[in-house]
Design a protein around this motif. Structure first.
Motif, PDB file in Angstrom:
ATOM      1  N   MET A 185       2.829 -16.319 -70.683  1.00  0.00           N
ATOM      2  CA  MET A 185       2.842 -15.378 -71.800  1.00  0.00           C
ATOM      3  C   MET A 185       2.321 -14.004 -71.375  1.00  0.00           C
ATOM      4  O   MET A 185       2.837 -12.965 -71.799  1.00  0.00           O
ATOM      5  CB  MET A 185       2.010 -15.931 -72.958  1.00  0.00           C
ATOM      6  N   VAL A 186       1.305 -13.995 -70.527  1.00  0.00           N
ATOM      7  CA  VAL A 186       0.781 -12.732 -70.003  1.00  0.00           C
ATOM      8  C   VAL A 186       1.844 -12.030 -69.155  1.00  0.00           C
ATOM      9  O   VAL A 186       2.014 -10.796 -69.231  1.00  0.00           O
ATOM     10  CB  VAL A 186      -0.502 -12.983 -69.191  1.00  0.00           C
ATOM     11  N   MET A 187       2.575 -12.808 -68.364  1.00  0.00           N
ATOM     12  CA  MET A 187       3.635 -12.226 -67.535  1.00  0.00           C
ATOM     13  C   MET A 187       4.766 -11.659 -68.394  1.00  0.00           C
ATOM     14  O   MET A 187       5.355 -10.626 -68.066  1.00  0.00           O
ATOM     15  CB  MET A 187       4.161 -13.281 -66.558  1.00  0.00           C
ATOM     16  N   VAL A 215       2.734 -15.623 -58.057  1.00  0.00           N
ATOM     17  CA  VAL A 215       1.924 -16.309 -57.042  1.00  0.00           C
ATOM     18  C   VAL A 215       0.891 -17.215 -57.715  1.00  0.00           C
ATOM     19  O   VAL A 215       0.711 -18.377 -57.343  1.00  0.00           O
ATOM     20  CB  VAL A 215       1.232 -15.287 -56.118  1.00  0.00           C
ATOM     21  N   ALA A 216       0.215 -16.673 -58.735  1.00  0.00           N
ATOM     22  CA  ALA A 216      -0.792 -17.455 -59.447  1.00  0.00           C
ATOM     23  C   ALA A 216      -0.170 -18.670 -60.128  1.00  0.00           C
ATOM     24  O   ALA A 216      -0.749 -19.762 -60.138  1.00  0.00           O
ATOM     25  CB  ALA A 216      -1.499 -16.585 -60.471  1.00  0.00           C
ATOM     26  N   GLN A 217       1.039 -18.502 -60.678  1.00  0.00           N
ATOM     27  CA  GLN A 217       1.711 -19.615 -61.336  1.00  0.00           C
ATOM     28  C   GLN A 217       2.075 -20.721 -60.346  1.00  0.00           C
ATOM     29  O   GLN A 217       1.981 -21.908 -60.669  1.00  0.00           O
ATOM     30  CB  GLN A 217       2.997 -19.142 -62.025  1.00  0.00           C
ATOM     31  N   ALA A 218       2.488 -20.330 -59.153  1.00  0.00           N
ATOM     32  CA  ALA A 218       2.826 -21.333 -58.143  1.00  0.00           C
ATOM     33  C   ALA A 218       1.597 -22.162 -57.787  1.00  0.00           C
ATOM     34  O   ALA A 218       1.668 -23.400 -57.689  1.00  0.00           O
ATOM     35  CB  ALA A 218       3.395 -20.651 -56.893  1.00  0.00           C
ATOM     36  N   VAL A 219       0.463 -21.488 -57.604  1.00  0.00           N
ATOM     37  CA  VAL A 219      -0.774 -22.204 -57.286  1.00  0.00           C
ATOM     38  C   VAL A 219      -1.218 -23.071 -58.459  1.00  0.00           C
ATOM     39  O   VAL A 219      -1.566 -24.251 -58.302  1.00  0.00           O
ATOM     40  CB  VAL A 219      -1.888 -21.197 -56.914  1.00  0.00           C
ATOM     41  N   THR A 233      11.293 -21.054 -60.041  1.00  0.00           N
ATOM     42  CA  THR A 233      10.292 -20.187 -59.418  1.00  0.00           C
ATOM     43  C   THR A 233      10.884 -19.297 -58.326  1.00  0.00           C
ATOM     44  O   THR A 233      10.609 -18.081 -58.293  1.00  0.00           O
ATOM     45  CB  THR A 233       9.119 -21.014 -58.873  1.00  0.00           C
ATOM     46  N   PRO A 234      11.707 -19.840 -57.393  1.00  0.00           N
ATOM     47  CA  PRO A 234      12.344 -18.934 -56.419  1.00  0.00           C
ATOM     48  C   PRO A 234      13.218 -17.878 -57.081  1.00  0.00           C
ATOM     49  O   PRO A 234      13.254 -16.727 -56.627  1.00  0.00           O
ATOM     50  CB  PRO A 234      13.183 -19.891 -55.553  1.00  0.00           C
ATOM     51  N   LEU A 235      13.898 -18.255 -58.178  1.00  0.00           N
ATOM     52  CA  LEU A 235      14.713 -17.277 -58.892  1.00  0.00           C
ATOM     53  C   LEU A 235      13.842 -16.161 -59.446  1.00  0.00           C
ATOM     54  O   LEU A 235      14.172 -14.965 -59.303  1.00  0.00           O
ATOM     55  CB  LEU A 235      15.467 -17.974 -60.032  1.00  0.00           C
ATOM     56  N   ILE A 236      12.735 -16.521 -60.064  1.00  0.00           N
ATOM     57  CA  ILE A 236      11.818 -15.513 -60.601  1.00  0.00           C
ATOM     58  C   ILE A 236      11.290 -14.632 -59.478  1.00  0.00           C
ATOM     59  O   ILE A 236      11.200 -13.406 -59.612  1.00  0.00           O
ATOM     60  CB  ILE A 236      10.644 -16.188 -61.339  1.00  0.00           C
ATOM     61  N   THR A 237      10.940 -15.239 -58.344  1.00  0.00           N
ATOM     62  CA  THR A 237      10.412 -14.475 -57.210  1.00  0.00           C
ATOM     63  C   THR A 237      11.419 -13.442 -56.735  1.00  0.00           C
ATOM     64  O   THR A 237      11.069 -12.269 -56.498  1.00  0.00           O
ATOM     65  CB  THR A 237      10.044 -15.419 -56.057  1.00  0.00           C
TER      66      THR A 237
END
Length: 284
Positions: A135-137, A108-112, A77-81
């Motif tokens: 998939m949407v991303m 952000v939504a994925q993290a939550v 997740t940090p890498l994607i960010t």
């Protein structure tokens, strides 16, 4: 001065394209790493969120394989960010920044949603939503990539039909997963649906999608439609094989990678510029 401005513009476009491709790759990567978490039963390797264990953001004590796998997936997740923020910076002065903003909002939504998934002990419906958001991303990342090379045009009805059907297929695939044995943890309850019946419904939708993709390929004879057909055929073959071989982990992981390729190629086929479309009625 004009030459300098042209060079600067070309460099900006080049960096934006590199960043956009990187955004697509990392968003596909996290689907595969997330799948490995579930397939290895490591979904609760870090039993809380945002901490991995109570009082610590990182694993401590005995480092089990489940802890290591779940924590490694969280570190994607940090890498994607970082990649998505870099993409937003690279496209900030372009109209295409809206796609980068959508992807960043998805992060952000994925993290939550990931935190909710852990806290409610891997509820299969939330896990499905978690995957579909990825998939949407991926679709947004493909839209960004295509828009940085060509002007996007209004898709035709058949393009929309295959795109919507593709995402219905992907969603039904997550329902099949929620009914199957790979829960992410030995104690997690499944969605209560029949694995056989949901798999049959998923298969029916796949056949519909293959039909629509074939019609689109015959109509256009283009790289995007051929790529979509190839992704569908290969992933369908993997899907049938994994079903009849009782869902071996390696094949299920390959099927998830194939699902990301279906999402990507379906979006590409939807947005493919008209200049690359060869109509069946056109002379060869």
């Amino acid at each position: 001065m004009t030459a300098v401005l042209d060079r600067t513009q070309r460099a900006t476009e080049r960096y934006a394209r590199i960043a956009a491709w990187a955004s697509l790759v990392v968003n596909m990567l996290i689907v595969v790493t997330g799948g490995l978490v579930r397939l290895t039963g490591s979904g609760l390797g870090c039993p809380t969120w945002p901490e991995c264990q109570s009082g610590s953001l990182v694993p401590h004590g005995d480092l089990t394989i489940h802890k290591a796998i779940e924590f490694s997936n969280r570190m994607v997740t940090p890498l994607i960010t970082i990649v998505v923020v870099a993409t937003l910076v690279a496209t900030w002065r372009m109209a295409q920044r809206r796609y980068a903003l959508w992807i960043l909002g998805g992060v952000v939504a994925q993290a939550v949603l990931g935190g909710i998934t852990v806290r409610i002990k891997l509820n299969p419906w939330i896990v499905s939503a978690h995957l579909m958001l990825s998939m949407v991303m991926i679709a947004a990342a493909v839209a960004l990539v295509v828009s940085l090379y060509h002007r996007l045009e209004k898709p035709e009805l058949l393009g929309w039909a295959q795109f919507v059907t593709a995402f219905v297929v992907l969603a039904l695939g997550t329902v099949v997963t929620g009914a199957g044995p790979h829960a992410g943890d030995a104690d997690v309850k499944r969605n209560g649906l029949s694995a056989l019946q949901t798999a049959q419904l998923h298969t029916d939708a796949v056949f519909l999608l293959v039909g629509l993709a074939t019609a689109l390929a015959v109509l256009r004879r283009s790289r995007a439609t051929y790529a979509l057909l190839a992704a569908l055929v290969v992933n369908a073959a993997i899907g049938f094989t994994q079903y009849f071989t009782h869902l071996p982990v390696g094949l299920v992981a390959a099927h998830m990678l194939g699902a990301t390729l279906v999402a990507a190629t379906s979006t590409w086929a939807l947005l493919e510029p008209r200049e690359f479309r060869v109509r069946a009625t056109d002379p060869a």
